[in-house]
Scaffold this motif. Structure first.
Motif, PDB file in Angstrom:
ATOM      1  N   SER A   1      90.769 -42.674  -7.993  1.00  0.00           N
ATOM      2  CA  SER A   1      90.135 -41.330  -7.790  1.00  0.00           C
ATOM      3  C   SER A   1      89.723 -41.808  -6.519  1.00  0.00           C
ATOM      4  O   SER A   1      89.391 -42.681  -5.924  1.00  0.00           O
ATOM      5  CB  SER A   1      89.483 -40.817  -8.646  1.00  0.00           C
ATOM      6  OG  SER A   1      88.056 -41.047  -8.504  1.00  0.00           O
ATOM      7  N   LYS A   2      89.638 -40.808  -5.715  1.00  0.00           N
ATOM      8  CA  LYS A   2      89.385 -41.063  -3.912  1.00  0.00           C
ATOM      9  C   LYS A   2      87.266 -41.059  -4.644  1.00  0.00           C
ATOM     10  O   LYS A   2      86.674 -41.312  -3.585  1.00  0.00           O
ATOM     11  CB  LYS A   2      89.262 -39.694  -3.767  1.00  0.00           C
ATOM     12  CG  LYS A   2      90.378 -39.088  -2.419  1.00  0.00           C
ATOM     13  CD  LYS A   2      90.865 -38.696  -2.306  1.00  0.00           C
ATOM     14  CE  LYS A   2      91.826 -37.974  -1.702  1.00  0.00           C
ATOM     15  NZ  LYS A   2      92.167 -36.637  -1.141  1.00  0.00           N
ATOM     16  N   GLY A   3      87.059 -41.210  -5.603  1.00  0.00           N
ATOM     17  CA  GLY A   3      85.391 -41.642  -6.260  1.00  0.00           C
ATOM     18  C   GLY A   3      84.842 -40.509  -6.652  1.00  0.00           C
ATOM     19  O   GLY A   3      85.593 -39.259  -7.242  1.00  0.00           O
ATOM     20  N   THR A   4      83.437 -40.706  -7.004  1.00  0.00           N
ATOM     21  CA  THR A   4      82.974 -39.732  -7.772  1.00  0.00           C
ATOM     22  C   THR A   4      82.182 -39.145  -7.486  1.00  0.00           C
ATOM     23  O   THR A   4      81.509 -39.644  -6.670  1.00  0.00           O
ATOM     24  CB  THR A   4      82.135 -41.132  -9.047  1.00  0.00           C
ATOM     25  OG1 THR A   4      83.428 -41.772 -10.092  1.00  0.00           O
ATOM     26  CG2 THR A   4      81.810 -40.125 -10.219  1.00  0.00           C
ATOM     27  N   ILE A   5      81.900 -37.590  -7.948  1.00  0.00           N
ATOM     28  CA  ILE A   5      81.109 -36.862  -7.022  1.00  0.00           C
ATOM     29  C   ILE A   5      80.050 -36.162  -8.597  1.00  0.00           C
ATOM     30  O   ILE A   5      81.476 -36.106  -9.071  1.00  0.00           O
ATOM     31  CB  ILE A   5      81.808 -35.827  -6.423  1.00  0.00           C
ATOM     32  CG1 ILE A   5      82.344 -36.105  -5.026  1.00  0.00           C
ATOM     33  CG2 ILE A   5      80.863 -34.912  -5.921  1.00  0.00           C
ATOM     34  CD1 ILE A   5      83.095 -34.538  -4.104  1.00  0.00           C
TER      35      ILE A   5
ATOM     36  N   LEU B   1      87.123 -30.021  -6.586  1.00  0.00           N
ATOM     37  CA  LEU B   1      87.244 -31.560  -5.607  1.00  0.00           C
ATOM     38  C   LEU B   1      87.556 -32.059  -6.810  1.00  0.00           C
ATOM     39  O   LEU B   1      88.658 -33.013  -6.148  1.00  0.00           O
ATOM     40  CB  LEU B   1      85.362 -31.852  -6.396  1.00  0.00           C
ATOM     41  CG  LEU B   1      84.623 -30.573  -5.675  1.00  0.00           C
ATOM     42  CD1 LEU B   1      83.044 -31.804  -6.153  1.00  0.00           C
ATOM     43  CD2 LEU B   1      84.266 -31.679  -4.617  1.00  0.00           C
ATOM     44  N   GLU B   2      88.641 -32.016  -7.628  1.00  0.00           N
ATOM     45  CA  GLU B   2      89.294 -32.209  -8.613  1.00  0.00           C
ATOM     46  C   GLU B   2      90.398 -32.570  -8.167  1.00  0.00           C
ATOM     47  O   GLU B   2      91.584 -33.414  -8.065  1.00  0.00           O
ATOM     48  CB  GLU B   2      89.589 -32.107  -9.832  1.00  0.00           C
ATOM     49  CG  GLU B   2      89.263 -32.938 -11.044  1.00  0.00           C
ATOM     50  CD  GLU B   2      89.697 -32.474 -12.726  1.00  0.00           C
ATOM     51  OE1 GLU B   2      88.590 -33.287 -12.900  1.00  0.00           O
ATOM     52  OE2 GLU B   2      89.800 -31.686 -12.868  1.00  0.00           O
TER      53      GLU B   2
ATOM     54  N   TYR C   1      89.599 -35.836  -6.396  1.00  0.00           N
ATOM     55  CA  TYR C   1      88.138 -37.003  -6.475  1.00  0.00           C
ATOM     56  C   TYR C   1      87.886 -37.312  -7.866  1.00  0.00           C
ATOM     57  O   TYR C   1      88.223 -35.589  -8.785  1.00  0.00           O
ATOM     58  CB  TYR C   1      86.266 -36.358  -6.510  1.00  0.00           C
ATOM     59  CG  TYR C   1      86.893 -35.956  -5.051  1.00  0.00           C
ATOM     60  CD1 TYR C   1      86.731 -36.948  -3.709  1.00  0.00           C
ATOM     61  CD2 TYR C   1      87.475 -35.295  -3.475  1.00  0.00           C
ATOM     62  CE1 TYR C   1      86.553 -37.277  -2.478  1.00  0.00           C
ATOM     63  CE2 TYR C   1      87.233 -35.410  -2.673  1.00  0.00           C
ATOM     64  CZ  TYR C   1      87.066 -36.460  -1.631  1.00  0.00           C
ATOM     65  OH  TYR C   1      86.869 -36.429  -0.070  1.00  0.00           O
ATOM     66  N   GLU C   2      86.818 -37.930  -8.717  1.00  0.00           N
ATOM     67  CA  GLU C   2      86.525 -37.472 -10.399  1.00  0.00           C
ATOM     68  C   GLU C   2      84.933 -36.491 -10.063  1.00  0.00           C
ATOM     69  O   GLU C   2      84.128 -37.773  -8.985  1.00  0.00           O
ATOM     70  CB  GLU C   2      86.889 -39.033 -10.630  1.00  0.00           C
ATOM     71  CG  GLU C   2      86.144 -38.645 -12.984  1.00  0.00           C
ATOM     72  CD  GLU C   2      85.734 -40.291 -12.891  1.00  0.00           C
ATOM     73  OE1 GLU C   2      85.242 -40.536 -13.822  1.00  0.00           O
ATOM     74  OE2 GLU C   2      85.469 -41.422 -12.083  1.00  0.00           O
TER      75      GLU C   2
ATOM     76  N   LYS D   1      84.169 -34.378   2.590  1.00  0.00           N
ATOM     77  CA  LYS D   1      84.986 -35.647   3.090  1.00  0.00           C
ATOM     78  C   LYS D   1      84.420 -36.255   4.343  1.00  0.00           C
ATOM     79  O   LYS D   1      84.509 -37.438   4.174  1.00  0.00           O
ATOM     80  CB  LYS D   1      86.686 -34.760   3.600  1.00  0.00           C
ATOM     81  CG  LYS D   1      87.304 -34.650   2.375  1.00  0.00           C
ATOM     82  CD  LYS D   1      88.245 -33.525   3.225  1.00  0.00           C
ATOM     83  CE  LYS D   1      89.344 -33.591   1.896  1.00  0.00           C
ATOM     84  NZ  LYS D   1      90.924 -32.489   2.517  1.00  0.00           N
TER      85      LYS D   1
ATOM     86  N   MET E   1      82.068 -38.614   2.539  1.00  0.00           N
ATOM     87  CA  MET E   1      82.756 -39.910   1.684  1.00  0.00           C
ATOM     88  C   MET E   1      83.164 -40.930   2.826  1.00  0.00           C
ATOM     89  O   MET E   1      83.587 -42.129   2.149  1.00  0.00           O
ATOM     90  CB  MET E   1      83.516 -38.792   0.850  1.00  0.00           C
ATOM     91  CG  MET E   1      83.323 -38.522  -0.346  1.00  0.00           C
ATOM     92  SD  MET E   1      82.094 -39.024  -1.633  1.00  0.00           S
ATOM     93  CE  MET E   1      83.224 -39.537  -2.729  1.00  0.00           C
TER      94      MET E   1
END
Ligand code: CA
Length: 196
Positions: A2-6, A23-24, A28-29, A119, A122
Protein backbone atom coordinates in the motif's frame (compact mmCIF):
# COMPACT_ATOMS: atom_id res chain seq x y z
CA UNK A 1 2.36 -2.80 -1.03
CA UNK A 2 0.00 0.00 0.00
CA UNK A 3 1.06 3.61 -0.47
CA UNK A 4 0.62 4.10 3.24
CA UNK A 5 -1.94 3.91 6.00
CA UNK A 6 -4.44 6.71 6.50
CA UNK A 7 -6.59 6.92 9.62
CA UNK A 8 -10.01 8.45 9.12
CA UNK A 9 -11.49 9.80 12.36
CA UNK A 10 -15.07 10.74 11.55
CA UNK A 11 -18.37 10.02 13.26
CA UNK A 12 -20.58 10.32 10.18
CA UNK A 13 -20.72 6.99 8.29
CA UNK A 14 -21.52 8.73 4.99
CA UNK A 15 -18.34 10.80 5.04
CA UNK A 16 -16.31 7.81 6.13
CA UNK A 17 -17.61 5.76 3.24
CA UNK A 18 -16.84 8.45 0.63
CA UNK A 19 -13.27 9.07 1.78
CA UNK A 20 -12.60 5.42 2.45
CA UNK A 21 -13.52 4.53 -1.13
CA UNK A 22 -11.60 7.38 -2.73
CA UNK A 23 -8.45 6.74 -0.71
CA UNK A 24 -8.54 2.99 -1.09
CA UNK A 25 -8.95 3.41 -4.83
CA UNK A 26 -5.73 5.46 -4.81
CA UNK A 27 -3.85 2.61 -3.17
CA UNK A 28 -3.85 3.70 0.47
CA UNK A 29 -4.75 1.41 3.32
CA UNK A 30 -7.63 3.09 5.16
CA UNK A 31 -8.47 2.49 8.80
CA UNK A 32 -11.41 4.13 10.55
CA UNK A 33 -12.37 5.39 13.97
CA UNK A 34 -15.84 6.63 14.89
CA UNK A 35 -15.04 8.83 17.86
CA UNK A 36 -12.13 10.77 19.29
CA UNK A 37 -11.13 8.24 21.91
CA UNK A 38 -11.00 5.40 19.40
CA UNK A 39 -9.14 7.71 16.99
CA UNK A 40 -6.45 8.49 19.54
CA UNK A 41 -6.08 4.82 20.47
CA UNK A 42 -5.64 3.91 16.80
CA UNK A 43 -3.04 6.62 16.25
CA UNK A 44 -1.07 5.00 19.08
CA UNK A 45 -1.58 1.37 18.12
CA UNK A 46 -1.64 1.47 14.32
CA UNK A 47 0.88 4.27 13.63
CA UNK A 48 -0.89 5.66 10.53
CA UNK A 49 1.14 7.73 8.05
CA UNK A 50 -1.52 10.44 8.00
CA UNK A 51 -4.66 11.29 9.97
CA UNK A 52 -7.84 12.83 8.58
CA UNK A 53 -9.46 14.29 11.67
CA UNK A 54 -12.99 15.53 12.14
CA UNK A 55 -13.35 18.18 14.85
CA UNK A 56 -16.85 17.51 16.16
CA UNK A 57 -16.57 13.97 17.54
CA UNK A 58 -18.17 11.96 20.36
CA UNK A 59 -16.21 11.23 23.56
CA UNK A 60 -13.24 13.53 22.93
CA UNK A 61 -13.27 16.14 20.17
CA UNK A 62 -10.79 16.53 17.31
CA UNK A 63 -8.89 19.32 19.07
CA UNK A 64 -8.19 17.05 22.03
CA UNK A 65 -7.08 14.23 19.68
CA UNK A 66 -4.76 16.65 17.90
CA UNK A 67 -3.40 17.91 21.22
CA UNK A 68 -2.60 14.34 22.31
CA UNK A 69 -0.98 13.50 18.95
CA UNK A 70 1.31 16.53 19.14
CA UNK A 71 2.14 16.00 22.81
CA UNK A 72 3.28 12.38 22.41
CA UNK A 73 6.86 11.78 21.28
CA UNK A 74 5.83 8.71 19.29
CA UNK A 75 3.07 10.42 17.30
CA UNK A 76 3.93 14.11 17.21
CA UNK A 77 5.29 14.07 13.65
CA UNK A 78 2.31 12.39 11.97
CA UNK A 79 0.65 14.70 9.41
CA UNK A 80 -2.90 15.70 10.35
CA UNK A 81 -5.54 17.19 8.07
CA UNK A 82 -8.57 18.51 9.90
CA UNK A 83 -12.12 18.37 8.59
CA UNK A 84 -13.89 21.59 9.36
CA UNK A 85 -17.43 22.74 8.81
CA UNK A 86 -18.05 25.58 6.38
CA UNK A 87 -18.11 28.92 8.15
CA UNK A 88 -16.09 27.80 11.15
CA UNK A 89 -12.95 29.77 10.32
CA UNK A 90 -12.00 30.04 13.97
CA UNK A 91 -11.87 26.24 14.18
CA UNK A 92 -9.51 26.10 11.20
CA UNK A 93 -7.29 28.76 12.75
CA UNK A 94 -7.26 26.99 16.10
CA UNK A 95 -6.50 23.62 14.47
CA UNK A 96 -3.60 25.02 12.45
CA UNK A 97 -2.23 26.76 15.53
CA UNK A 98 -2.40 23.46 17.39
CA UNK A 99 -0.25 21.81 14.75
CA UNK A 100 -2.58 20.51 12.03
CA UNK A 101 -0.76 20.44 8.69
CA UNK A 102 -3.76 21.38 6.58
CA UNK A 103 -7.54 21.51 6.58
CA UNK A 104 -10.48 20.77 4.35
CA UNK A 105 -14.04 22.01 4.53
CA UNK A 106 -16.47 19.15 4.80
CA UNK A 107 -18.89 18.74 1.93
CA UNK A 108 -17.30 21.73 0.20
CA UNK A 109 -13.96 20.47 -0.98
CA UNK A 110 -14.40 17.60 -3.40
CA UNK A 111 -12.77 14.26 -2.54
CA UNK A 112 -10.36 14.98 -5.42
CA UNK A 113 -9.23 18.25 -3.85
CA UNK A 114 -8.76 16.55 -0.53
CA UNK A 115 -6.84 13.79 -2.26
CA UNK A 116 -4.39 16.27 -3.72
CA UNK A 117 -3.71 17.66 -0.23
CA UNK A 118 -3.20 14.12 1.05
CA UNK A 119 -0.85 13.24 -1.79
CA UNK A 120 1.17 16.37 -1.10
CA UNK A 121 1.62 15.49 2.55
CA UNK A 122 2.15 11.77 1.93
CA UNK A 123 4.92 12.53 -0.56
CA UNK A 124 6.91 13.92 2.39
CA UNK A 125 6.32 10.83 4.48
CA UNK A 126 8.53 7.81 4.18
CA UNK A 127 6.30 4.78 3.77
CA UNK A 128 7.97 1.52 4.64
CA UNK A 129 6.59 -1.91 3.87
CA UNK A 130 4.45 -3.35 6.59
CA UNK A 131 6.52 -5.54 8.88
CA UNK A 132 3.41 -7.63 9.29
CA UNK A 133 3.74 -9.06 5.79
CA UNK A 134 7.07 -10.59 6.77
CA UNK A 135 5.82 -12.07 9.98
CA UNK A 136 5.84 -15.71 8.96
CA UNK A 137 9.08 -15.55 7.06
CA UNK A 138 11.25 -13.90 9.61
CA UNK A 139 12.04 -16.84 11.79
CA UNK A 140 12.29 -19.42 9.01
CA UNK A 141 15.21 -18.37 6.85
CA UNK A 142 18.13 -15.99 7.12
CA UNK A 143 17.55 -14.96 3.49
CA UNK A 144 14.28 -13.38 4.51
CA UNK A 145 15.94 -11.52 7.33
CA UNK A 146 18.37 -10.07 4.79
CA UNK A 147 15.47 -9.16 2.54
CA UNK A 148 13.68 -7.45 5.40
CA UNK A 149 16.88 -5.66 6.33
CA UNK A 150 17.10 -4.28 2.80
CA UNK A 151 13.40 -3.48 2.53
CA UNK A 152 13.16 -1.53 5.73
CA UNK A 153 16.44 0.20 5.10
CA UNK A 154 18.44 -1.02 8.04
CA UNK A 155 22.11 -0.43 7.58
CA UNK A 156 24.06 -3.45 6.43
CA UNK A 157 27.78 -3.93 6.48
CA UNK A 158 28.29 -4.02 10.24
CA UNK A 159 31.55 -5.70 11.09
CA UNK A 160 31.91 -8.01 14.01
CA UNK A 161 34.16 -6.21 16.52
CA UNK A 162 35.68 -9.58 17.40
CA UNK A 163 36.56 -11.18 14.06
CA UNK A 164 35.63 -8.47 11.51
CA UNK A 165 33.21 -10.72 9.58
CA UNK A 166 30.09 -9.04 8.23
CA UNK A 167 27.30 -9.47 10.74
CA UNK A 168 23.79 -10.56 9.78
CA UNK A 169 20.54 -9.38 11.22
CA UNK A 170 18.52 -11.91 13.14
CA UNK A 171 14.86 -11.21 13.81
CA UNK A 172 12.75 -12.89 16.41
CA UNK A 173 9.00 -12.41 16.82
CA UNK A 174 8.30 -10.63 20.09
CA UNK A 175 5.10 -12.07 21.45
CA UNK A 176 5.55 -10.29 24.74
CA UNK A 177 3.98 -7.23 23.14
CA UNK A 178 0.92 -9.25 22.26
CA UNK A 179 0.94 -8.16 18.62
CA UNK A 180 2.39 -10.36 15.92
CA UNK A 181 4.10 -7.62 13.96
CA UNK A 182 6.54 -6.71 16.69
CA UNK A 183 9.90 -8.34 16.60
CA UNK A 184 13.26 -8.12 18.23
CA UNK A 185 16.28 -7.61 16.01
CA UNK A 186 19.92 -8.10 16.78
CA UNK A 187 23.11 -8.56 14.84
CA UNK A 188 24.79 -11.94 14.86
CA UNK A 189 28.26 -12.79 13.64
CA UNK A 190 28.10 -15.92 11.44
CA UNK A 191 31.78 -16.67 12.18
CA UNK A 192 32.22 -16.41 15.90
CA UNK A 193 28.56 -16.38 16.94
CA UNK A 194 28.69 -13.13 18.89
CA UNK A 195 25.43 -11.23 18.97
CA UNK A 196 24.54 -7.65 19.83
CA1 CA B 1 -18.57 15.17 13.32
Amino acid sequence: MSKGTILLVEDQPGFRRIYHDVLEHEGYEVIEAQDGEEGWQMVKSRKPHLVLLDLGLPKIDGFEVLKRIRADAETKAVPVIIFSVLGEQKDVKKGLEMGANDYTVKGFYTPRQILSKIKGLMSQVEVKPSINSYKLKIDTAQGDANKLQNEIGLVSGYQCPNCKSEMVLELLPDYVRNEGHWFTAHFVCPQCGKSF
